[in-house]
Design an enzyme around this catalytic site. Structure first.
Site, mmCIF file in Angstrom:
data_model
loop_
_atom_site.group_PDB
_atom_site.id
_atom_site.type_symbol
_atom_site.label_atom_id
_atom_site.label_comp_id
_atom_site.label_asym_id
_atom_site.label_seq_id
_atom_site.Cartn_x
_atom_site.Cartn_y
_atom_site.Cartn_z
ATOM 1 C CG ASP A 1 -1.836 1.209 1.280
ATOM 2 O OD1 ASP A 1 -2.280 1.656 0.199
ATOM 3 O OD2 ASP A 1 -2.123 1.722 2.370
ATOM 4 C CB CYS B 1 -2.821 0.872 -2.560
ATOM 5 S SG CYS B 1 -2.813 2.634 -2.937
ATOM 6 C CD GLU C 1 -1.452 8.886 6.731
ATOM 7 O OE1 GLU C 1 -0.331 9.203 7.126
ATOM 8 O OE2 GLU C 1 -1.749 7.758 6.322
ATOM 9 C CB CYS D 1 -9.787 5.366 0.067
ATOM 10 S SG CYS D 1 -8.272 5.957 0.864
ATOM 11 C CG HIS E 1 -5.970 6.096 4.704
ATOM 12 N ND1 HIS E 1 -5.147 5.472 3.811
ATOM 13 C CD2 HIS E 1 -5.163 6.814 5.529
ATOM 14 C CE1 HIS E 1 -3.892 5.798 4.082
ATOM 15 N NE2 HIS E 1 -3.871 6.608 5.114
HETATM 16 N N1 DGL Z 1 -3.907 3.850 -0.090
HETATM 17 C C1 DGL Z 1 -4.599 4.885 -0.818
HETATM 18 C C2 DGL Z 1 -5.882 4.304 -1.412
HETATM 19 O O1 DGL Z 1 -6.363 3.257 -1.011
HETATM 20 C C3 DGL Z 1 -4.944 6.081 0.067
HETATM 21 C C4 DGL Z 1 -3.725 6.891 0.493
HETATM 22 C C5 DGL Z 1 -3.022 7.606 -0.660
HETATM 23 O O2 DGL Z 1 -3.592 8.536 -1.242
HETATM 24 O O3 DGL Z 1 -1.894 7.210 -0.962
HETATM 25 O O4 DGL Z 1 -6.416 4.897 -2.315
#
Ligand code: DGL
Length: 278
Positions: free
Chosen positions: A8, A71, A155, A193, A195
């Protein structure tokens, strides 16, 4: 024992690893968070592809036989580049997430044909249209909404109902109200996403306040099931060998351990700092 690489741009993919661990006991997991180059979601396709391919190659060089692109942004914009660069099986999060949304739509009282899927994601994922295309390919109506402020809030750990929740709730309210103007009939909310699963309780509160119930789906569990289907367990080796996890990050080890434990749901052991360049 198989070696499974999980990648990720940062910590969010640990929500996928969390789902994978109980499904594949006895395997070796390598997790890379490309924290030095995070966020991917605000960058161009060419940059995201360059970062994602170098991260994926690092995991393959460490012995990964199967790779999980945990990711959404890297999956949406760089899955083909990664597949071209590496001769190993690669699983992304977009297809499993879309299939979970389909299952939720079929189970809803509207049924799949009348359902509308609202996808919340980073700017890059939204611009790529990857979720919309995949969902439409499954016969679903889909609307994507870019939510660039959500990753920084997660974050910062602004998820706690007792402290900063009002800021995060207000941001969620604005995004969801804007999205509902475009998709007033949305009944399934897909968290596009890695997050966003951490925001789930606050998203549920916001939807209640807006009196707009939606079934919330994230791709972590569905992705883990897709990986387990590709990497079936060898029962004899499972019984004897413990699961091994190795963690790599490209920026602050301290921050990775602190934030990572929230995403993984348990303390992280040693994290190794690596340099993948700019
Ligand atoms: N890991 C990214 C996603 O799942 C979110 C964080 C980023 O923008 O790098 O889209």
């Amino acid at each position: 024992m198989k070696t499974i690489g999980v990648f990720d741009s940062g910590f969010g993919g640990l929500t996928v690893l969390r789902e994978l661990l109980p499904l594949l006991p006895g395997d070796r997991f390598l997790y890379l968070g490309d924290t030095a180059r995070l966020p991917y979601g605000s960058k161009s396709r060419a940059t995201i592809a360059r970062y994602a391919v170098s991260s994926a190659k690092f995991l393959a060089d460490q012995g990964a036989e199967l790779l999980v692109i945990a990711c959404n942004t890297a999956t949406a914009l760089a899955l083909d580049d990664i597949r071209e660069a590496l001769p190993i099986p690669i699983v992304g999060v977009v297809e499993p997430g879309a299939e979970s949304a389909l299952a939720a739509a079929i189970a809803s009282k509207q049924g799949a044909a009348a359902s509308q899927i609202l996808v919340l994601a980073t700017a890059a994922t939204t611009q790529s249209g990857a979720y919309r295309r995949t969902l439409e390919g499954l016969g679903l109506r889909a609307t994507e909404k870019s939510c660039p402020l959500l990753v920084p809030l997660v974050e910062e750990g602004w998820l706690d109902a007792a402290t900063h929740d009002s800021v995060t709730l207000e941001v969620l309210r604005i995004y969801l109200l804007e999205a509902m103007e475009e998709a007033p009939a949305a009944n399934v909310l897909l968290l596009g996403c890695t997050h966003y699963p951490l925001l789930r309780p606050l998203i549920e509160t916001t939807l209640e306040d807006l009196r707009h119930p939606m079934r919330i789906i994230d791709s972590a569990a569905a992705t883990a099931r897709a990986v387990a289907a590709l990497a079936p367990q060898d029962v004899t080796s499972t019984a004897s060998s413990p699961t091994r996890c190795e963690f790599y990050a490209t920026d602050s080890i301290e921050k990775f351990q602190r934030l990572g434990s929230t995403f993984l749901g348990r303390e992280l052991p040693e994290v190794r700092l690596i340099d993948l360049g700019g």
